[in-house]
Design a protein around this motif. Structure first.
Motif, mmCIF file in Angstrom:
data_model
loop_
_atom_site.group_PDB
_atom_site.id
_atom_site.type_symbol
_atom_site.label_atom_id
_atom_site.label_comp_id
_atom_site.label_asym_id
_atom_site.label_seq_id
_atom_site.Cartn_x
_atom_site.Cartn_y
_atom_site.Cartn_z
ATOM 1 N N UNK A 70 82.095 74.572 34.212
ATOM 2 C CA UNK A 70 83.253 74.741 35.197
ATOM 3 C C UNK A 70 82.618 74.725 36.531
ATOM 4 N N UNK A 71 81.482 73.885 36.680
ATOM 5 C CA UNK A 71 80.796 73.954 38.057
ATOM 6 C C UNK A 71 80.712 72.520 38.685
ATOM 7 N N UNK A 72 81.411 71.475 38.128
ATOM 8 C CA UNK A 72 81.604 70.169 38.653
ATOM 9 C C UNK A 72 82.727 69.425 38.047
ATOM 10 N N UNK A 73 83.285 68.687 38.971
ATOM 11 C CA UNK A 73 84.430 67.857 38.573
ATOM 12 C C UNK A 73 83.753 66.495 37.768
ATOM 13 N N UNK A 74 84.384 66.109 36.522
ATOM 14 C CA UNK A 74 83.835 64.903 36.128
ATOM 15 C C UNK A 74 84.558 63.996 36.411
ATOM 16 N N UNK A 75 84.307 62.562 36.984
ATOM 17 C CA UNK A 75 85.079 61.636 37.101
ATOM 18 C C UNK A 75 84.477 60.439 36.424
ATOM 19 N N UNK A 76 85.500 59.801 35.649
ATOM 20 C CA UNK A 76 85.123 58.646 34.831
ATOM 21 C C UNK A 76 86.035 57.452 35.071
ATOM 22 N N UNK A 77 85.325 56.434 35.624
ATOM 23 C CA UNK A 77 86.014 55.302 36.069
ATOM 24 C C UNK A 77 85.913 54.096 35.015
ATOM 25 N N UNK A 78 86.623 53.352 34.909
ATOM 26 C CA UNK A 78 86.427 52.493 33.840
ATOM 27 C C UNK A 78 87.121 50.828 34.581
ATOM 28 N N UNK A 79 86.434 49.907 34.048
ATOM 29 C CA UNK A 79 86.796 48.620 34.576
ATOM 30 C C UNK A 79 87.607 47.925 33.666
ATOM 31 N N UNK A 80 88.133 46.560 33.791
ATOM 32 C CA UNK A 80 89.021 46.035 32.879
ATOM 33 C C UNK A 80 88.264 45.706 31.670
ATOM 34 N N UNK A 81 87.057 45.462 31.516
ATOM 35 C CA UNK A 81 86.277 45.114 30.550
ATOM 36 C C UNK A 81 86.004 46.515 29.560
#
Length: 118
Positions: A70-81
């Motif tokens: 709980x030290x960082x926010x994980x952000x995962x971004x995905x494209x349409x592929x």
């Protein structure tokens, strides 16, 4: 045309007449430098007075989480592929993002309502 292909843990970069073989580890190490080199090339174009191309990947999916400590926010971004990029944001950077998003969204919504001049 340059082509990237994979057979097992070996990756191949080919231009039709020549081929470069990379191990999985070598490819992952090299890929970390690609964005920096791309930015340098674009900067060179800007210094020459040429147009400044901007590489933008439309995002079709977002996943938020946090690390186990709980030290960082994980952000995962995905494209349409289905390609994904993952980021770890410090809490202060995540707060900054949350603070600025409403203003950017308002700008976009306002522009969508405004008639465009031709």
């Amino acid at each position: 045309m340059v082509k990237l292909s994979r057979e097992g843990d070996t990756l191949f970069i080919s231009n039709g007449s020549e081929e470069l073989r990379l191990t999985r580890a070598e490819f992952l190490e090299l890929s970390q430098s690609l964005r920096l080199v791309m930015d340098q090339l674009l900067h060179d174009d800007q210094r020459k007075g040429g147009p400044i191309p901007v590489f933008v990947v439309p995002v079709s999916g977002v996943v938020l989480g946090s690390d186990s400590l709980k030290t960082a926010v994980h952000l995962q971004l995905s494209d349409h592929q289905g390609n994904t990029t993952r980021f770890a944001l410090s809490p202060s950077l995540a707060r900054l993002l949350v603070e600025r998003l409403p203003d950017r969204i308002a700008e976009i919504e306002k522009a969508a309502l405004s008639p465009r001049s031709s």
